[in-house]
Design an enzyme around this catalytic site. Structure first.
Site, mmCIF file in Angstrom:
data_model
loop_
_atom_site.group_PDB
_atom_site.id
_atom_site.type_symbol
_atom_site.label_atom_id
_atom_site.label_comp_id
_atom_site.label_asym_id
_atom_site.label_seq_id
_atom_site.Cartn_x
_atom_site.Cartn_y
_atom_site.Cartn_z
ATOM 1 N N MET B 203 0.828 -1.213 0.000
ATOM 2 C CA MET B 203 0.000 0.000 0.000
ATOM 3 C C MET B 203 0.863 1.263 0.000
ATOM 4 O O MET B 203 0.504 2.256 -0.630
ATOM 5 C CB MET B 203 -0.929 -0.030 1.222
ATOM 6 C CG MET B 203 -2.165 0.827 1.055
ATOM 7 S SD MET B 203 -3.073 0.454 -0.487
ATOM 8 C CE MET B 203 -3.617 2.087 -0.939
ATOM 9 N N CYS B 204 2.014 1.220 0.687
ATOM 10 C CA CYS B 204 2.814 2.447 0.762
ATOM 11 C C CYS B 204 3.388 2.796 -0.619
ATOM 12 O O CYS B 204 3.534 3.968 -0.956
ATOM 13 C CB CYS B 204 3.902 2.344 1.817
ATOM 14 S SG CYS B 204 5.048 1.010 1.533
ATOM 15 N N THR B 205 3.680 1.760 -1.424
ATOM 16 C CA THR B 205 4.150 2.024 -2.787
ATOM 17 C C THR B 205 3.041 2.671 -3.612
ATOM 18 O O THR B 205 3.250 3.669 -4.294
ATOM 19 C CB THR B 205 4.594 0.710 -3.465
ATOM 20 O OG1 THR B 205 5.682 0.163 -2.722
ATOM 21 C CG2 THR B 205 5.024 0.941 -4.898
ATOM 22 N N ASN B 208 2.492 6.308 -2.033
ATOM 23 C CA ASN B 208 3.551 7.318 -1.960
ATOM 24 C C ASN B 208 4.607 7.255 -3.052
ATOM 25 O O ASN B 208 5.076 8.283 -3.520
ATOM 26 C CB ASN B 208 4.273 7.224 -0.607
ATOM 27 C CG ASN B 208 3.291 7.315 0.533
ATOM 28 O OD1 ASN B 208 2.382 8.129 0.496
ATOM 29 N ND2 ASN B 208 3.455 6.456 1.525
#
Lengths: 522, 421
Positions: B203-205, B208
């Site tokens: 999810m962070c990829t 962000n």
């Protein structure tokens, strides 16, 4: 940005529009409408496109028998007694609203003997149920005319497929992602980009997003500076190098995914960039030297590639220009990707320039090979493949079966060869008369011994059980084995027509009892 | 001979069924009885898609005359390149019904009984009537359900309850087929860890640091869509939905300098499309039907018990014996042991379970003999047990105490014991 034709979506994801295009131009001839051939064409026909003349032609002079209609989904009760070629072509054409097939009701043996040029109109011939001598004659015709031939067979629980083509060239082998990083020889733009990054000045956040490619290029430059320019050569040095790579971790950083990736890819950094042996052999192939207007595009491209390697490439292939995903912030990744892509474009343009010279020299127009093809060729240049098949004549007169002594599946190959020879000698297949099973087994054993001795092979290797099984089959064609072999044949035909993926070289034997197969070069 | 038959119709099959042979299976008796058994054998095909169309054809031409087929789908245009029993005029109709009609028209004397619906609609009474069950499915969930149900029906005292399962699957040029004899050979659940996990992006990829076109598409579908249409689910077959996602992903791509976002890729990511071609389906389905024919007649030994087919680089098969797992939740003892720090919470234990590749739970519920620890349903129990998620393991169970795990999606239950560290 239109959606691709929905009907073909699931296969275009495998071989893309340019692969489909090559299939659309193909014309296939099925010699004899055995179930195995019908199944092969069925798998191809449902995805062929309308063309004129029709994309497939069935050649057969047999009339549909009760047994034919019982085992072939594209013959039915109402077709019994009618010409098998016509009945099959009609029901196969129903598969695709847009496609039609044609039928030639004439004996294949007769065409082979008296009108060999008939086969020149096709890009590929699938042959089934041909007696040994007719098959050999057809194979010679196709070989001389440079038409691909696939021999298919379903016999009891055994299946067989043989591909015969003088030369098959592959640009897109699809053997997995191509990695081309140039860690040990970064090109100037890459080297200066990496040199411009001062990783020691990064905060922990930025440091943990430094792409592993940058880390490895930096680490390797550091290593070489302290080792007279040499790469890490032995286990100890390689372990030391990995430690050096690990030292790029920022002391305050908790996220070390990029370091883990760098260590996992460290071996690529100390493996010198060079041209793979298979591709070096293609570059050295005489086919790339004697160029003429008839030289296939593939070899003109190889000739251009060869000039690039000798000049601007300094002994290396064009940069592939693709990067796998890696831990990185967006900007660092995109910057890196742009640098590799720009270099790939530069290299491709140089190959293109060599190609244009070559095209002019052989008297072809420079737009006769598209930029798109040159792009694909350069991108995949490290995975090019060429297969030169053995002719059927060589196989039948100087068999290389000795190398497979003791191999179980290869015994079934000899069984099928023996069945053919048996038919030539006795006018029927072994085991067709339930009262003669024991006698037939003895005769088959004698035929196997003959066949092998003709090829200078030791005679007694085929176990009795295999001979008994061959006789038990009585020449029958089981639908499921026909469907498995038809499936394998159509898969190989797709590879032959699209020049993508890698077809078998050259004989596939399937055994439906254990359900397993082997590939041989007899 | 049935009135539908004609002379020599079954000549090829009967040649095998009338003669003994060196590779025949134990118990094979050449003659009429085995022919009659084959013709009357009741067989179920689960799935009328790429594999199912092939299977119905193969079985009908292998002498099976009482074939049933279940499928919940209707025909889509993208099926037509390989699901050869369907035509343009059939788009939108139920696959099971169209396929059954086609095969019955072409092969006289064969009855194909379709059911247009979910496999879960049917109970043991239904599955009990078949001698052999073939799965030609494209979903792991449906396979697990079918496997657990059919293996679960086996009663050792009653050999009639042993239903061989034959399972096939394909992806591009690759595929596999296998034979499952419940509690004798490995079942589908025994080999769950062989399943490759679908690609997922952190999810962070997505949020962000997008780098690939896929990251932008994921962002469009999992972040932007729910914000723009909180009450509408994405329909991967609705071109308007895909176009919206494509444009949103393109905007994001422009923002981050990411190229290569196309309609085809967008649809591929959103629908998790697996490439499929006619030839691979033909090979795998025919290999399944070949096993069904052998099982119904014993005329040769069966595959033992798993064939992997790889066709993208030459032709390669690897046929091997998959081993049963003692602790298999479906055909084994269903006992798993985990070592855990008792200071951890129940929620952390759930995460550990969800990460365990061998069991692959989706929505597990946990209880001990004394109490419910966490129940996903009914809503009242969920409310009651939710506070337990934040409690420490130490406060909920004793070391070695048996915990029963069930999962609403899969008909299995397994026993978990915890060792405290």
């Amino acid at each position: 940005m239109e959606p691709q034709p929905l009907k073909y979506d699931r296969q275009l994801r495998l071989w893309h529009a340019h692969g489909q295009q090559r299939r659309h131009l193909a014309r296939i001839c099925l010699v004899n409408a055995a179930a195995v051939g019908a199944e092969a064409v069925k798998n191809l026909a449902s995805a062929l496109s309308p063309s004129s003349p029709p994309p497939f032609t069935v050649v057969d002079d047999a009339l549909v028998s009760g047994a034919h209609a019982g085992r072939n989904f594209f013959l039915d009760r109402s077709s019994i007694g009618k010409p098998r070629a016509e009945a099959l072509a009609a029901l196969l054409a129903e598969l695709n609203d847009e496609v039609s097939g044609s039928a030639v009701v004439r004996s294949p043996a007769d065409i082979i003997a008296s009108s060999p040029d008939f086969f020149r109109q096709f890009s590929l011939v699938i042959a089934t149920e041909l007696p040994e001598n007719d098959l050999r004659a057809l194979a010679r015709i196709c070989w001389d005319a440079d038409v691909a031939l696939v021999v298919a067979r379903a016999y009891g629980f055994t299946g067989y497929a043989r591909i015969v083509r003088r030369e098959h060239t592959i640009i897109e082998a699809h053997r997995g992602p191509i990695s081309d990083f140039r860690f040990d020889c970064p090109f100037p733009a890459l080297a200066s980009h990496v040199a411009s990054i001062d990783h020691t000045a990064l905060d922990s956040m930025a440091s943990s997003h430094l792409p592993f490619v940058v880390i490895l290029i930096k680490a390797l430059a550091q290593w070489r500076a302290s080792h007279n320019g040499a790469l890490p050569a032995n286990r100890n040095e390689q372990a030391e190098f990995k430690q050096l790579v690990s030292s790029f971790k920022h002391p305050q950083s908790v996220d070390d995914e990029n370091i883990v990736e760098a260590v996992a890819n460290a071996y690529r950094a100390y493996t010198p960039t060079k041209i793979p042996a298979d591709v070096a052999a293609i570059l050295a192939d005489p086919a790339a030297d004697s160029l003429s207007p008839e030289t296939p595009d593939f070899w003109l491209l190889v000739a251009a590639l060869k000039r690039f390697v000798a000049h601007e490439g300094n002994g290396l292939l064009p940069v592939a220009g693709s990067l796998p995903d890696m831990k990185s912030d967006t900007d660092s990744f995109v910057k890196l990707q742009q640098i590799y892509r720009a270099k790939a474009r530069e290299d491709t343009a140089l190959v293109r320039a060599h190609l244009d010279h070559i095209l002019v020299a052989v008297g072809r127009s420079t737009d006769s090979i598209s930029d798109e093809l040159v792009d694909r060729f350069c991108k995949n240049s490290s995975a090019l493949a060429v297969i030169r098949y053995r002719s059927l004549e060589d196989e039948y007169t100087a068999n290389r079966g000795a190398q497979y002594a003791g191999d179980d599946h290869s015994n079934f190959y000899w069984m099928l060869r023996a069945a053919d020879r048996f038919r030539t000698l006795h006018g029927r297949l072994p085991g067709t008369d339930a009262a003669l099973l024991v006698e037939d087994a003895d005769k088959v054993a004698a035929v196997v011994a003959d066949l092998r001795s003709e090829n200078g092979l030791p005679s007694t290797v085929v176990p009795d059980s295999h001979i008994t099984e061959l006789v038990r089959a009585g020449g029958c064609e089981l639908h499921n084995i026909a469907a498995i072999m038809g499936g394998i044949v159509s898969q190989e035909v797709i590879k032959l027509l699209t020049h993508q993926y890698v077809p078998a070289n050259h004989t596939v034997v399937f055994n439906g009892v254990p359900s397993s197969s082997s590939v041989y070069q007899f | 001979m049935s009135h539908h038959d004609w002379p020599d119709r079954w000549k090829d099959l009967y040649t095998y069924l009338e003669r003994p042979g060196p590779f025949e299976n134990d118990g094979f008796e050449p003659g009429d009885a085995v022919k009659d058994f084959l013709h009357s054998c009741k067989i179920l095909v689960i799935g009328a898609g790429g594999l199912g169309c092939e299977l119905l054809k193969d079985l009908a031409l292998s002498g099976f005359r009482d074939i049933h087929v279940i499928d919940m789908d209707t025909i889509d245009v993208s099926n037509l390149n390989r699901q050869f029993l369907f035509r343009h005029k059939d788009v939108g109709k139920p696959k099971a019904i169209v396929a059954a009609e086609f095969v019955m028209n072409r092969v006289p004397g064969v009855t194909v009984t379709p059911y247009f619906g979910k496999i879960q609609d049917k109970d043991e009474e239904y599955y009990k009537q078949f001698s052999i069950i073939i799965c030609g499915l494209d979903s792991v969930e449906a396979r697990r359900w079918a496997n657990a149900t059919i293996v679960g029906m086996f009663d050792e005292g009653d050999p009639e309850t042993l239903k061989p399962i034959i399972d096939g699957g394909t992806e591009g040029f690759k595929g596999q087929s296998r034979v499952i004899l419940p509690r004798i050979s490995a079942c589908y659940e025994c080999s769950l860890d062989m399943q490759t996990k679908p690609t997922t992006f952190p999810m962070c990829t997505i949020a962000n640091t997008p780098r690939l076109p896929e990251h932008c598409i994921e962002w469009a579908s999992s972040v932007a869509w729910p914000k723009a249409f909180p009450d509408k689910k994405i329909d991967g077959d609705d071109p308007d939905h895909i176009k919206w996602l494509l444009n949103t992903a393109l905007d994001r791509g422009r923002e981050f300098n990411i190229t290569g976002i196309t309609y085809t890729l967008t649809q591929g990511v959103v629908k998790n499309i697996i490439p499929a071609i006619a030839s691979t389906n033909a090979i795998v389905a025919a290999s399944c039907a070949n096993e069904a024919f052998k099982i119904a007649t014993n005329c040769t030994t069966y595959m033992c018990n798993y064939m992997m087919y790889v066709g993208d680089d030459s032709v390669y098969t690897y046929t091997f014996e998959l081993q049963r797992k003692d602790e298999c939740p479906v055909c084994g003892s269903a006992q798993i042991k985990l070592r855990i720090d008792p200071e951890k919470t129940l929620s952390e234990l759930l995460d550990m379970l969800l990460d365990t590749q061998e069991v692959q739970l989706k929505a597990p519920s946990l209880r001990t003999a004394a109490k419910s620890l966490f129940m996903q349903a009914p809503p009242m129990l969920l409310e009651m047990t939710r506070p337990n998620l934040d409690r420490k393991i130490r406060d909920l169970v004793a070391p070695g105490e048996e915990i029963t795990i069930t999962d609403a999606n899969i008909p299995i239950s397994l026993q978990l014991t915890l060792e405290f560290i």
